[in-house]
Motif scaffolding. Structure first.
Motif, PDB file in Angstrom:
ATOM      1  N   THR A 142      54.508  80.040  18.383  1.00 49.75           N
ATOM      2  CA  THR A 142      54.577  81.465  18.708  1.00 49.75           C
ATOM      3  C   THR A 142      53.620  81.805  19.839  1.00 49.75           C
ATOM      4  O   THR A 142      52.651  81.102  20.091  1.00 49.75           O
ATOM      5  CB  THR A 142      54.237  82.326  17.475  1.00 49.75           C
ATOM      6  OG1 THR A 142      52.963  81.915  16.984  1.00 49.75           O
ATOM      7  CG2 THR A 142      55.265  82.142  16.383  1.00 49.75           C
ATOM      8  N   GLN A 143      53.902  82.905  20.493  1.00 48.57           N
ATOM      9  CA  GLN A 143      53.069  83.420  21.578  1.00 48.57           C
ATOM     10  C   GLN A 143      52.791  82.367  22.644  1.00 48.57           C
ATOM     11  O   GLN A 143      51.644  82.096  22.999  1.00 48.57           O
ATOM     12  CB  GLN A 143      51.780  84.021  21.000  1.00 48.57           C
ATOM     13  CG  GLN A 143      52.107  85.067  19.951  1.00 48.57           C
ATOM     14  CD  GLN A 143      50.941  85.941  19.564  1.00 48.57           C
ATOM     15  OE1 GLN A 143      50.995  86.574  18.547  1.00 48.57           O
ATOM     16  NE2 GLN A 143      49.905  86.033  20.367  1.00 48.57           N
ATOM     17  N   ARG A 150      49.736  78.067  23.201  1.00 51.58           N
ATOM     18  CA  ARG A 150      49.876  79.359  22.529  1.00 51.58           C
ATOM     19  C   ARG A 150      48.663  80.237  22.785  1.00 51.58           C
ATOM     20  O   ARG A 150      47.537  79.762  22.778  1.00 51.58           O
ATOM     21  CB  ARG A 150      49.978  79.186  21.007  1.00 51.58           C
ATOM     22  CG  ARG A 150      50.949  78.167  20.511  1.00 51.58           C
ATOM     23  CD  ARG A 150      50.861  78.095  18.980  1.00 51.58           C
ATOM     24  NE  ARG A 150      50.914  79.432  18.419  1.00 51.58           N
ATOM     25  CZ  ARG A 150      50.048  79.905  17.531  1.00 51.58           C
ATOM     26  NH1 ARG A 150      49.071  79.179  17.082  1.00 51.58           N
ATOM     27  NH2 ARG A 150      50.161  81.147  17.095  1.00 51.58           N
ATOM     28  N   GLU A 151      48.922  81.530  22.924  1.00 53.64           N
ATOM     29  CA  GLU A 151      47.822  82.491  23.019  1.00 53.64           C
ATOM     30  C   GLU A 151      47.336  82.759  21.606  1.00 53.64           C
ATOM     31  O   GLU A 151      48.118  83.152  20.740  1.00 53.64           O
ATOM     32  CB  GLU A 151      48.329  83.805  23.615  1.00 53.64           C
ATOM     33  CG  GLU A 151      48.899  83.698  25.009  1.00 53.64           C
ATOM     34  CD  GLU A 151      47.843  83.485  26.068  1.00 53.64           C
ATOM     35  OE1 GLU A 151      46.668  83.760  25.784  1.00 53.64           O
ATOM     36  OE2 GLU A 151      48.200  83.028  27.166  1.00 53.64           O
ATOM     37  N   VAL A 152      46.046  82.512  21.364  1.00 54.65           N
ATOM     38  CA  VAL A 152      45.486  82.834  20.046  1.00 54.65           C
ATOM     39  C   VAL A 152      44.248  83.704  20.253  1.00 54.65           C
ATOM     40  O   VAL A 152      43.816  83.899  21.374  1.00 54.65           O
ATOM     41  CB  VAL A 152      45.110  81.559  19.247  1.00 54.65           C
ATOM     42  CG1 VAL A 152      46.350  80.768  18.904  1.00 54.65           C
ATOM     43  CG2 VAL A 152      44.119  80.689  20.007  1.00 54.65           C
ATOM     44  N   ASP A 153      43.686  84.220  19.159  1.00 57.00           N
ATOM     45  CA  ASP A 153      42.485  85.044  19.276  1.00 57.00           C
ATOM     46  C   ASP A 153      41.391  84.199  19.908  1.00 57.00           C
ATOM     47  O   ASP A 153      41.082  83.125  19.425  1.00 57.00           O
ATOM     48  CB  ASP A 153      42.025  85.522  17.891  1.00 57.00           C
ATOM     49  CG  ASP A 153      43.100  86.335  17.187  1.00 57.00           C
ATOM     50  OD1 ASP A 153      43.969  86.876  17.878  1.00 57.00           O
ATOM     51  OD2 ASP A 153      43.068  86.406  15.944  1.00 57.00           O
ATOM     52  N   GLY A 154      40.823  84.667  20.970  1.00 58.91           N
ATOM     53  CA  GLY A 154      39.708  83.963  21.576  1.00 58.91           C
ATOM     54  C   GLY A 154      40.083  82.895  22.582  1.00 58.91           C
ATOM     55  O   GLY A 154      39.222  82.225  23.123  1.00 58.91           O
ATOM     56  N   GLY A 155      41.350  82.690  22.853  1.00 60.54           N
ATOM     57  CA  GLY A 155      41.729  81.702  23.852  1.00 60.54           C
ATOM     58  C   GLY A 155      43.134  81.175  23.672  1.00 60.54           C
ATOM     59  O   GLY A 155      44.062  81.937  23.404  1.00 60.54           O
ATOM     60  N   ALA A 156      43.273  79.861  23.824  1.00 67.64           N
ATOM     61  CA  ALA A 156      44.595  79.259  23.720  1.00 67.64           C
ATOM     62  C   ALA A 156      44.517  77.993  22.893  1.00 67.64           C
ATOM     63  O   ALA A 156      43.455  77.381  22.782  1.00 67.64           O
ATOM     64  CB  ALA A 156      45.102  78.934  25.116  1.00 67.64           C
ATOM     65  N   GLU A 157      45.613  77.613  22.278  1.00 62.40           N
ATOM     66  CA  GLU A 157      45.681  76.325  21.615  1.00 62.40           C
ATOM     67  C   GLU A 157      47.001  75.662  21.960  1.00 62.40           C
ATOM     68  O   GLU A 157      47.970  76.330  22.323  1.00 62.40           O
ATOM     69  CB  GLU A 157      45.493  76.444  20.093  1.00 62.40           C
ATOM     70  CG  GLU A 157      46.690  76.980  19.350  1.00 62.40           C
ATOM     71  CD  GLU A 157      46.536  76.878  17.819  1.00 62.40           C
ATOM     72  OE1 GLU A 157      45.425  76.714  17.315  1.00 62.40           O
ATOM     73  OE2 GLU A 157      47.572  76.980  17.145  1.00 62.40           O
ATOM     74  N   THR A 158      47.006  74.341  21.902  1.00 63.88           N
ATOM     75  CA  THR A 158      48.213  73.615  22.247  1.00 63.88           C
ATOM     76  C   THR A 158      48.734  72.879  21.020  1.00 63.88           C
ATOM     77  O   THR A 158      47.956  72.252  20.290  1.00 63.88           O
ATOM     78  CB  THR A 158      47.924  72.622  23.385  1.00 63.88           C
ATOM     79  OG1 THR A 158      47.382  73.359  24.478  1.00 63.88           O
ATOM     80  CG2 THR A 158      49.182  71.913  23.847  1.00 63.88           C
TER      81      THR A 158
END
Lengths: 342, 258
Positions: free
Chosen positions: B150-151, B167-175
């Protein structure tokens, strides 16, 4: 004779009925608050879910899962209002990946017979809860800002331009809550029992690869008491950093940005405030170079005090700002920063 | 790698630049005579699908892009736009104005379309800007038992049907990395949608747009959420302007914000 029999039947039936209704009542009021953890630390921002759970009335059970979860569970047990903590120790849940986390919750919900499942409307909650809701065949209620009763909730729609009151007919309510509308529960004062949850060990079809989190010593944007925010008016990343960051430090504030500033590369995407970014409601929201588009207002108009600096006297932001200053932000913001530092 | 058979659900919503007004009876937002357009996040989904084809970024290529909408008669316009942007064909399930389907119902409907049309990748917007639920993609993934990302702000393809999504997550990004079939929901940073050019708009008129009936999918469309009332948010009164920085500091102190 007949009437006395029926009366005695009734009399017998009455207490039974009462007991039954009481158990039904208890069934109506049992909430599972799903808490977030990062690297063995409880995410205190997610404790807003406990506050919302308490408002529903009835028992509040907290749920945590991840590798070496013991310390997180102990932290959660101390949270005020939590009666029980269900913890599942398995590193497979560390990243909150919904492919295995949703089935994990399904099993624990089945076992616990909860009527309400609550989490924050955060990246974690948004990713996980709808999948959970689909597995349980329930229609989730997203991003609520108030609880009217155990089945009636208030949530903003159309970027906060309308507020809807909705009533759910589902037997299990899957709810995500807006953190700024429910203060985080206190991290002390509770003495919950810790129980091990069921672990279905579902296969996770997604592999977590890496993360790239913006490092900052400043307060977290979503929960900060003060936020300074910059927009397109800053003109470049260099100016954004030069102008906004000292102001943030002078105030002890978190830094936010408008979508225009983020899109232009002035600020990191995680700093975006608005409908598509973060929703904040600090004591003070001080913005510079932001015109005040409705998508931006959706993310900050619940702030206690809004202050705006903009060179356009007709900018819509001035219609909602408690304090407006018309002027060039490149002059006014540094002046403000130096006067605040004194 | 398998060829991509992409499904892109799109929603017709009140245009993002319009300030919505609550109707007099406080039952909903006024929609008549209001400009509508494609949900902005859905434009990103179409754009990304078309770019994957154009840039040949998926090793197996793109077999086809099917746009889908469940909505009133005018949702056809949105599907035409999707086709003008590059979708190959579209399905329109007509839903009576005011009888909007809930995310769970839409997800169930989409699950059927995915199976009927043998899709292996679904791009959805992360949320629609009217209801702001942010649910449908995740629900669809849950119903199908597929992976979800998502996102998304970046989508890359690897061999053996693997897709890497940032993905855009709270505080940055994760892959994250997952194998097809996959559900992806789009975030604003993913791309910048193109404008449909006039020639492409003309061409889109010839592309197939199939009308479907909701009944054909045999779904229970009863709403689980009943809207009791819709009100305007409390309006915020601006506090006026100050002359200079000193005035601003004084006012902020007076308001207890400093």
């Amino acid at each position: 004779m007949l009437s006395s029999v029926s009366r005695s039947v009734l009399r017998q039936a009455r207490p039974q009925f009462r007991v039954q209704s009481l158990s039904q009542l208890q069934r109506l009021l049992s909430t599972l608050a799903v808490l977030e953890q990062n690297n063995g630390k409880l995410n205190t921002g997610s404790l807003s879910a406990v506050t919302a759970a308490k408002k529903l009335g009835g028992s509040v059970t907290a749920f945590v899962a991840g590798g070496s979860i013991k310390s997180v569970a102990e932290e959660a047990a101390k949270v005020e209002g939590v009666e029980k903590v269900i913890s599942v120790d398995n590193a497979a849940y560390d990243r909150g990946l919904p492919e295995n986390y949703a089935p994990l919750l399904v099993e624990n919900i089945k076992k616990g017979g909860y009527t309400h499942i609550v989490a924050g409307h955060t990246a974690f909650g948004k990713n996980l809860f709808p999948r959970l809701a689909a597995l349980l065949d329930k229609q989730q209620i997203s991003d609520i800002v108030a609880i009217e009763s155990e089945n009636t909730f208030v949530r903003p729609i159309y970027a906060g331009n309308a507020i809807a009151t909705v009533e759910s007919s589902d037997d299990i309510k899957i709810v995500t809550i807006r953190g700024t509308a429910f203060a985080a529960a206190a991290t002390t004062g509770g003495s919950a029992t810790i129980e091990e949850g069921v672990d279905p060990k579902s296969e996770c079809t997604t592999e977590w690869v890496s993360e790239d989190l913006a490092k900052s010593d400043r307060p977290d944007l979503a929960t900060a008491g003060k936020v300074v925010s910059g927009g397109r008016g800053l003109k470049s990343k260099e100016e954004f950093d030069k102008i906004m960051l000292p102001l943030a430090d002078a105030l002890g504030a978190a830094v936010g940005a408008s979508r225009a500033a983020v899109d232009s590369g002035y600020a990191d995407n995680s700093l975006q405030v608005g409908q598509t970014g973060k929703v904040v409601a600090p004591q003070l929201y001080l913005c510079a170079g932001i015109s005040g588009a409705i998508q931006h207002l959706a993310g900050m108009k619940d702030s206690k005090v809004i202050a705006a600096i903009n060179k356009d006297p007709d900018a819509p932001i001035f219609q909602i700002a408690d304090v407006g200053l018309v002027g060039d932000l490149f002059e006014k913001v540094p002046e403000l920063t130096s006067k605040l530092q004194k | 790698m398998s060829a991509l058979r992409i499904l892109v659900p799109v929603k017709r919503v009140i245009d993002f630049a319009v300030k919505p007004r609550v109707n007099k009876t406080q039952t909903a937002v006024e929609t008549t005579g209001v400009k509508h357009s494609m949900n902005p996040f859905d434009e990103l989904s179409i754009e990304e699908s078309v770019r994957i084809r154009e840039k040949k970024s998926a090793p197996g290529g793109v077999e086809d892009i099917l746009a889908f909408s469940a909505g009133p008669t005018k949702a056809s316009d949105i599907l035409r736009t999707a086709m003008a942007m590059g979708a190959d064909r579209s399905f329109h399930v007509e839903v009576k104005e005011g009888d909007d389907l809930e995310p769970l119902t839409v997800a169930k409907l989409l699950a059927k379309v995915v199976k009927d049309e043998k899709r292996n990748l679904v791009f959805l917007g992360k949320q629609s800007i009217d209801d702001d639920s942010n649910q449908t993609g995740q629900m669809l993934a849950g119903l199908l038992g597929w992976s979800q990302a998502t996102q998304a702000s970046k989508v890359e393809f690897e061999g053996d049907d693997f897709v890497k999504v940032t993905r855009e997550v709270d505080g940055g990004a994760e892959t994250v990395r997952a194998k097809l079939p996959l559900i992806i929901t789009t975030d604003l940073r993913l791309n910048e949608p193109r404008y449909a050019s006039l020639p492409n708009i003309m061409k889109a008129k010839k592309k197939p747009l199939e009308k479907k009936k909701l009944e054909d999918y045999g779904l229970d469309t009863t709403r689980r959420l009943k809207t009791l009332k819709v009100i305007e948010p409390p309006t915020r009164q601006g506090g006026g302007k100050v002359e200079d920085v000193d005035g601003m500091i004084a006012k902020l102190k007076e308001l207890g914000a400093l």
